[in-house]
Design an enzyme around this catalytic site. Structure first.
Site, PDB file in Angstrom:
ATOM      1  N   SER A  12    -106.820-101.403 -25.423  1.00 43.72           N
ATOM      2  CA  SER A  12    -107.637-100.716 -26.421  1.00 43.72           C
ATOM      3  C   SER A  12    -106.880 -99.626 -27.170  1.00 43.72           C
ATOM      4  CB  SER A  12    -108.874-100.097 -25.759  1.00 43.72           C
ATOM      5  OG  SER A  12    -108.493 -99.133 -24.789  1.00 43.72           O
ATOM      6  N   SER A 130     -94.108 -99.973 -16.219  1.00 38.95           N
ATOM      7  CA  SER A 130     -93.846 -98.774 -15.437  1.00 38.95           C
ATOM      8  C   SER A 130     -93.507 -97.637 -16.398  1.00 38.95           C
ATOM      9  CB  SER A 130     -92.716 -99.043 -14.442  1.00 38.95           C
ATOM     10  OG  SER A 130     -92.447 -97.919 -13.635  1.00 38.95           O
ATOM     11  N   TYR A 144     -98.523 -89.296 -10.572  1.00 40.20           N
ATOM     12  CA  TYR A 144     -98.135 -90.291 -11.579  1.00 40.20           C
ATOM     13  C   TYR A 144     -96.802 -90.936 -11.201  1.00 40.20           C
ATOM     14  CZ  TYR A 144     -96.345 -92.232 -15.931  1.00 40.20           C
ATOM     15  OH  TYR A 144     -95.788 -93.066 -16.883  1.00 40.20           O
ATOM     16  N   LYS A 148     -95.601 -94.928 -10.250  1.00 37.03           N
ATOM     17  CA  LYS A 148     -94.592 -95.691 -10.988  1.00 37.03           C
ATOM     18  C   LYS A 148     -93.412 -96.078 -10.101  1.00 37.03           C
ATOM     19  CE  LYS A 148     -96.875 -95.868 -14.780  1.00 37.03           C
ATOM     20  NZ  LYS A 148     -97.495 -97.153 -15.187  1.00 37.03           N
TER      21      LYS A 148
END
Length: 274
Positions: A12, A130, A144, A148
């Protein structure tokens, strides 16, 4: 000739939005998923579908629709993600779970659903989005970076398991990108601060630094969409894909010289706190 099919999450906005448009323009059948279905690009070849990668039922419905509707599943692009920034001491457990489920667990669960179809075909490609944050880290982005780093290891492990079936799992590591990602991450960093937090000064410094870095970046979502396409279509895929040489070198330096990187990061952090 049968059109190829790609599933794209987080379609989106940003890179996912641009990738959906690019694949559709090149004749692919695109199943584009996001919570804000109305924001997914329209047009020929694009099927806009509701998808919340933190919800098992939503993931299952998305995958089942594509599998039953398309003659084959060629590529899955696990792109959905965001940055839950903030001091590790102060980020609440619910936000931690949301970060893990969005950036890692959702990708795993959706991949499980498409692998049987790819295995029957004897071919398929899992492209996991990633970040150069998968090789490095900085203050305020702990959870975060955890997701990753974990996504990189998960993807590499998956690749070692599914190559025997003609399927490959690869990683794309974007660096600085002109998108809303940084703004959302920095907003989260401030929202996660407790009242009278001892990390307020460091957080403010990191927000300023990220905003400065973001204003100087030249990579656009369309640039990264082309990297996605290369990762999805290379005859002999690489383990890692980068947009720029600078991103590649930064990732390599962080991996190869972890102690040096950590020392340099401490110097930068100390300067920010002055």
């Amino acid at each position: 000739m049968t059109r190829k099919t790609v599933l794209i999450t987080g379609a989106s906005s940003g890179m996912g939005y641009a990738a959906a448009k690019l694949f559709a323009k090149r004749g692919w059948r695109v199943y584009a998923g996001a919570r804000r279905v109305e924001k997914i690009p329209g047009g020929a070849n694009i099927y806009a579908l509701y998808l919340d990668v933190t919800d098992e039922t939503s993931i299952r419905n998305f995958a089942q629709f594509a599998i039953s509707h398309a003659p084959r599943i060629d590529v899955l692009i696990n792109n959905a993600g965001y940055g839950e920034f903030g001091p590790l001491e102060e980020v609440g457990v619910q936000r931690v779970r949301k970060q893990l489920n969005t950036n890692l667990v959702g990708a795993s669960e959706l991949t499980k659903l498409v692998l049987p179809t790819m295995r029957k075909q004897g071919a398929g490609r899992i492209v996991n989005i990633s970040s150069i944050g998968g090789d490095m880290y900085s203050p305020m982005g702990g959870w975060y970076y955890v997701t990753k780093h974990a996504l990189n290891v998960w993807s590499d492990t998956l690749d070692s398991e599914v190559r025997q079936f003609g399927i490959r799992s690869v990683i794309v590591e974007p660096g600085g990108t002109a998108s809303s990602w940084s703004e959302i991450a920095m907003n989260n960093a401030q929202a996660n601060l407790r009242e009278n937090s001892p990390y307020a000064k460091l957080t403010e410094a990191m927000v300023t630094l990220f905003n400065q870095m973001n204003s100087s970046t030249h990579a656009t979502s369309a640039d990264l969409a082309r990297v996605f396409y290369q990762a999805a279509t290379d005859t002999i895929p690489r383990h890692r894909y980068f947009y720029s040489l600078g991103d590649r070198l930064l990732g390599h330096f962080s991996r190869a010289h972890q102690a040096t990187f950590h020392s340099l990061l401490n110097v930068v952090t100390n300067q920010l706190l002055k």
